[in-house]
Write an enzyme that holds these catalytic residues in place. Structure first.
Site, PDB file in Angstrom:
ATOM      1  N   CYS A  98       0.784  -1.230   0.000  1.00 61.55           N
ATOM      2  CA  CYS A  98       0.000   0.000   0.000  1.00 61.55           C
ATOM      3  C   CYS A  98       0.828   1.299   0.000  1.00 61.55           C
ATOM      4  O   CYS A  98       1.289   1.730  -1.039  1.00 61.55           O
ATOM      5  CB  CYS A  98      -0.986  -0.057   1.160  1.00 61.55           C
ATOM      6  SG  CYS A  98      -2.369   1.073   0.951  1.00 61.55           S
ATOM      7  N   HIS A 199      -3.403  -5.571   2.659  1.00 63.71           N
ATOM      8  CA  HIS A 199      -2.939  -5.790   4.027  1.00 63.71           C
ATOM      9  C   HIS A 199      -3.533  -7.141   4.440  1.00 63.71           C
ATOM     10  O   HIS A 199      -4.231  -7.776   3.675  1.00 63.71           O
ATOM     11  CB  HIS A 199      -3.492  -4.712   4.964  1.00 63.71           C
ATOM     12  CG  HIS A 199      -3.104  -3.322   4.592  1.00 63.71           C
ATOM     13  ND1 HIS A 199      -1.921  -2.749   4.964  1.00 63.71           N
ATOM     14  CD2 HIS A 199      -3.753  -2.359   3.894  1.00 63.71           C
ATOM     15  CE1 HIS A 199      -1.860  -1.497   4.535  1.00 63.71           C
ATOM     16  NE2 HIS A 199      -2.966  -1.233   3.868  1.00 63.71           N
TER      17      HIS A 199
HETATM   18  N1  GLN Z   1      -2.106   6.781   2.623  1.00 61.62           N
HETATM   19  C1  GLN Z   1      -2.288   5.965   1.469  1.00 61.62           C
HETATM   20  C2  GLN Z   1      -3.692   6.013   0.940  1.00 61.62           C
HETATM   21  O1  GLN Z   1      -4.601   6.311   1.649  1.00 61.62           O
HETATM   22  C3  GLN Z   1      -1.853   4.554   1.781  1.00 61.62           C
HETATM   23  C4  GLN Z   1      -2.720   3.877   2.812  1.00 61.62           C
HETATM   24  C5  GLN Z   1      -2.259   2.503   3.237  1.00 61.62           C
HETATM   25  O2  GLN Z   1      -1.062   2.197   3.289  1.00 61.62           O
HETATM   26  N2  GLN Z   1      -3.229   1.685   3.640  1.00 61.62           N
HETATM   27  O3  GLN Z   1      -3.889   5.706  -0.216  1.00 61.62           O
END
Ligand code: GLN
Length: 253
Positions: A98, A199
């Site tokens: 992510c 995740h």
């Molecule tokens: N901040 C990033 C987004 O919202 C990544 C979020 C994350 O790692 N879950 O896209």
């Protein structure tokens, strides 16, 4: 037979650890240990000089993080650009989740409209809506291919960023969003690169994916890459249950 030993660099373990992403490192350690492989883990932390030789690593790992954390570490990460690029060029396996995935592309424009420069290792880029409620959240199942065989990867996504310009996605979305809202594809991959929004932690729900990373890292080092079976009956039962819950509801996609 030569001793099997691998080295992993965990980048920003204290900052990029959304939804227990550090668990991915634990899964790799466990699955290596069960095969008599030693996995040595080093850390790279923000604003701390480290002596880690990135090119001496076999795996570099970055987890996910909120926009705030991504902003915080952006400068430090940029300072590692040449070392990460050299490691990538030498075939070190890159695994990114992510927020980490986004930062290795061209740039990430976050939900405040701030543009965080990426390392530019890959062509894709990511932009989030400034409407902070506009996020892709929920369980996701993606079909990828591991060593020529189809494999369904299950995880949880929560991202505002919409990633476009991906030439070689990690997989096809069977349920969930993926790179963009209601998208067809998810993540980015090369033979020794996996970047994904999933995740979970990713590797605890997808043991064959963990083994793929381990075997590719061993293979690159010229070590025996065969991995004996380990008892994954709990993981298999969990996957079966989740697939039946998630894929039957959204079978139309
Ligand atoms: N901040 C990033 C987004 O919202 C990544 C979020 C994350 O790692 N879950 O896209």
């Amino acid at each position: 037979m030569s001793e099997r030993k691998l080295k992993l660099l965990h980048m920003y373990p204290d900052v990029l650890d959304l939804y227990g992403d550090s668990g991915n490192v634990e899964v790799l350690k466990y699955r290596c240990k069960m095969r008599g492989i030693e996995l040595e883990v080093s850390k790279h932390q923000m604003n701390r000089p480290d002596s880690a030789d990135f090119s001496d690593m076999d795996i570099i790992y970055l987890g996910g993080g909120a926009d705030y954390e991504q902003q915080l570490l952006a400068e430090d990460l940029m300072g590692c650009k040449d070392r990460i690029k050299a490691a990538y060029d030498s075939g070190v396996f890159l695994l990114m989740i992510c927020g980490g995935y986004q930062l290795l592309g061209q740039y990430y424009k976050d939900s405040n409209g701030e543009r965080i420069p990426g390392l530019g290792l890959f062509d894709y880029h990511t932009e989030a809506s400034t409407n902070k409620r506009d996020r892709c959240i929920g369980n996701i199942v993606v079909e990828t291919s591991l060593l020529g065989k189809p494999y369904r990867v299950i995880g949880f996504e929560n991202h505002g960023g919409q990633t476009t310009g991906v030439k070689t996605p990690f997989g096809k979305v069977l349920c969930g969003n993926g790179n963009v809202r209601s998208g067809e594809t998810e993540g980015y991959c090369e033979e020794r690169v996996i970047a994904t929004y999933l995740h979970g932690p990713l590797l605890s729900k997808n043991p064959s994916l963990a083994d793929y990373v381990i075997s590719k890292a061993l293979e690159r080092k010229g070590l025996d890459s065969t991995l004996c079976e380990i008892n994954d009956s709990l993981e298999k039962a969990c996957r079966k249950e989740l697939f039946s819950r998630l894929l039957t509801v959204k079978a139309s996609k």
